[in-house]
Design an enzyme around this catalytic site. Structure first.
Site, PDB file in Angstrom:
ATOM      1  N   ASP A  45       0.854  -1.193   0.000  1.00  0.00           N
ATOM      2  CA  ASP A  45       0.000   0.000   0.000  1.00  0.00           C
ATOM      3  C   ASP A  45       0.883   1.234   0.000  1.00  0.00           C
ATOM      4  OD1 ASP A  45      -2.412  -1.468   0.156  1.00  0.00           O
ATOM      5  OD2 ASP A  45      -2.182  -1.668   2.316  1.00  0.00           O
ATOM      6  N   ASP A  98      -7.162  -1.345  -4.399  1.00  0.00           N
ATOM      7  CA  ASP A  98      -8.212  -0.993  -3.451  1.00  0.00           C
ATOM      8  C   ASP A  98      -9.127   0.085  -4.040  1.00  0.00           C
ATOM      9  OD1 ASP A  98      -7.087  -2.715  -1.554  1.00  0.00           O
ATOM     10  OD2 ASP A  98      -5.805  -1.127  -0.761  1.00  0.00           O
TER      11      ASP A  98
END
EC number: 3.4.23.36
Length: 208
Positions: free
Chosen positions: A144, A178
């Protein structure tokens, strides 16, 4: 929308997602941060489990999660194929393509990143290290990097319970995959009637 066009959307999202993750993994140390704007930063973190950093406890928790994701992607893939076969709406097929691409992008991390990269603790990860990766097959960590602390400060004292405490909004760190999942789900929620049009029964005539 045709399956070919839906596949193009998936491939483009996967390319952007994986290229961004490869760049971060091979150029950043875990926890390293670059401030782009006051409210937007590139922050390298790794997610070992589900959304919000949640984990399935136990020795086989990570394996169970990865296998569940693999099963889910098969189901989403079938949903996409079936929607195209039944001439589903453009909104529906686009949304499913985004969700599929996002889910698949994170699955790639979970399945193979543990064996193709060294760890990123205190150093930049090495691709295909001689001594092997930081994990095993199905035990990779999701990369991420997108961080949007739109507000980061101390809340006013007059706010009940949390007044005077430091508060960050929006705190989660996420990635392109995401984002794709969120966009797909958002399309289904915002354009629900267009995504799932009610079919009129054959032979039903309106009253004169």
């Amino acid at each position: 929308m045709s399956l070919k066009k839906a596949s193009l959307i998936i491939v483009l999202i996967l390319l952007i997602d994986q290229l961004s993750k490869i760049y971060i993994k091979t150029n950043f140390i875990l926890g390293e941060e670059v401030k782009v704007l006051e409210w937007f930063r590139i922050l390298f973190v790794e997610n070992e489990g589900m959304a919000w950093g949640a984990k399935i406890p136990g020795e086989y928790g990570k394996l169970i999660l990865t296998l569940f994701r693999l099963g889910a992607i098969v189901g989403i893939g079938y949903w996409l194929w079936d929607s195209v076969r039944n001439n589903g709406s453009r909104i529906l097929i686009t949304a499913i393509a985004f969700i599929f691409a996002g889910a698949f992008g994170n699955i790639i991390d979970s399945v193979i990143y543990g064996i193709i990269y060294s760890d990123s603790y205190g150093r930049v990860a090495e691709f295909l290290p001689e001594g092997g990766g930081y994990g095993t097959l199905f035990h990779g960590k999701v990369v991420d990097m997108l961080y949007f602390p739109l507000y980061d400060g101390v809340l006013p004292e007059w706010i009940p319970i949390w007044g005077g405490e430091n508060f960050t909004f929006f705190e989660p760190v996420f990635n392109i995959a995401d984002t794709a999942i969120s966009v797909g789900v958002g399309l289904l929620l915002l354009f629900n009637k267009k995504a799932f049009p009610v079919k009129k029964e054959a032979g039903l005539e309106t009253a004169a």
